[in-house]
Design a protein around this motif. Sequence first.
Motif, PDB file in Angstrom:
ATOM      1  N   ILE A 125       0.835  -1.201   0.000  1.00 50.15           N
ATOM      2  CA  ILE A 125       0.000   0.000   0.000  1.00 50.15           C
ATOM      3  C   ILE A 125       0.868   1.248   0.000  1.00 50.15           C
ATOM      4  N   ARG A 126       1.914   1.245   0.825  1.00 53.22           N
ATOM      5  CA  ARG A 126       2.835   2.396   0.850  1.00 53.22           C
ATOM      6  C   ARG A 126       3.491   2.589  -0.516  1.00 53.22           C
ATOM      7  N   GLU A 127       3.887   1.498  -1.166  1.00 57.57           N
ATOM      8  CA  GLU A 127       4.505   1.581  -2.484  1.00 57.57           C
ATOM      9  C   GLU A 127       3.530   2.136  -3.515  1.00 57.57           C
ATOM     10  N   CYS A 128       2.267   1.728  -3.425  1.00 57.21           N
ATOM     11  CA  CYS A 128       1.236   2.247  -4.336  1.00 57.21           C
ATOM     12  C   CYS A 128       1.080   3.761  -4.166  1.00 57.21           C
ATOM     13  N   ILE A 129       1.114   4.219  -2.932  1.00 52.44           N
ATOM     14  CA  ILE A 129       1.005   5.663  -2.662  1.00 52.44           C
ATOM     15  C   ILE A 129       2.237   6.400  -3.174  1.00 52.44           C
ATOM     16  N   PHE A 130       3.425   5.845  -2.940  1.00 51.36           N
ATOM     17  CA  PHE A 130       4.661   6.491  -3.371  1.00 51.36           C
ATOM     18  C   PHE A 130       4.776   6.552  -4.891  1.00 51.36           C
ATOM     19  N   THR A 131       4.241   5.579  -5.603  1.00 54.26           N
ATOM     20  CA  THR A 131       4.296   5.622  -7.067  1.00 54.26           C
ATOM     21  C   THR A 131       3.468   6.778  -7.619  1.00 54.26           C
ATOM     22  N   HIS A 132       2.503   7.243  -6.845  1.00 56.69           N
ATOM     23  CA  HIS A 132       1.703   8.405  -7.245  1.00 56.69           C
ATOM     24  C   HIS A 132       2.292   9.702  -6.686  1.00 56.69           C
TER      25      HIS A 132
END
Length: 185
Positions: A122-129
Motif C-alpha cells: 500500500i505504501r509503495e502504491c502511494i509512493f508511485t503516485h
Amino acid sequence: GHWSSIYHQYRYWRKTGKWQKLMKIITANYDSEWLFIDGSVVKAHQHSTGAASHLDEAIGKSVAGNSSKLHLVVDACGNPIHVELSGGQVHDSKMAKTLIDSTINNQTKAVIADRGYDSSDIRECIFTHCAQSVIPVKSNSKSCNDTLDWYLYRCRHLVENAFARLKHFRGIATRYDKLKDSYAA
C-alpha cells in the motif's frame, strides 16, 4: 408518488448508471490535497441474502453474521468522493489499491489511513503516485513511527465523521437490498 413508480424510476437510474454519473458530477472538483481512506462494516438484514443471481453481491459471513463493508475515500474537506462495497469478511487492506488508484491525482500530497492499511504494498502504491503515506505502523512491526505526520493523522476523524453522517440513513446503516448495485446506488 406511488411506491412502484418510485421504485421503477430508481431501478431505471441504477441500471443506466445515472446514480454514478450524479456522484461524478458532485465530486468533480474535490479537494485532493489529502485523501483519507477507511472501511466500515454494515450489518446485512436477514432477508437481504439469497439474491437470485450468481454474481458477487458483497454480502459475506463474519463473526457478527451476514454483513457488507463500505470502503470510503474522503477528501480534505470531509466529503465522500469514492465508495466501494465488499463482503464483511474482506479486510480493508485488500481494497486499498482500488481506492487509491481511483481517486489519487497529481495534486494529492498525502494519503491518510489507520493501522489496518499498514502494508509495504500500500505504501509503495502511494509512493508511485508521488504522495506521502500517513499510516502508522502496527505495534508488532520492527519499523517506527518517527517520520509520521501526527497532525495529518489526527485529521483522520474526517473519514470517521463521514461514516457517522452516512449511517444516519436507515438504508445505509443496515443493508436491506439483495443486490449490490441497488445498495451502492
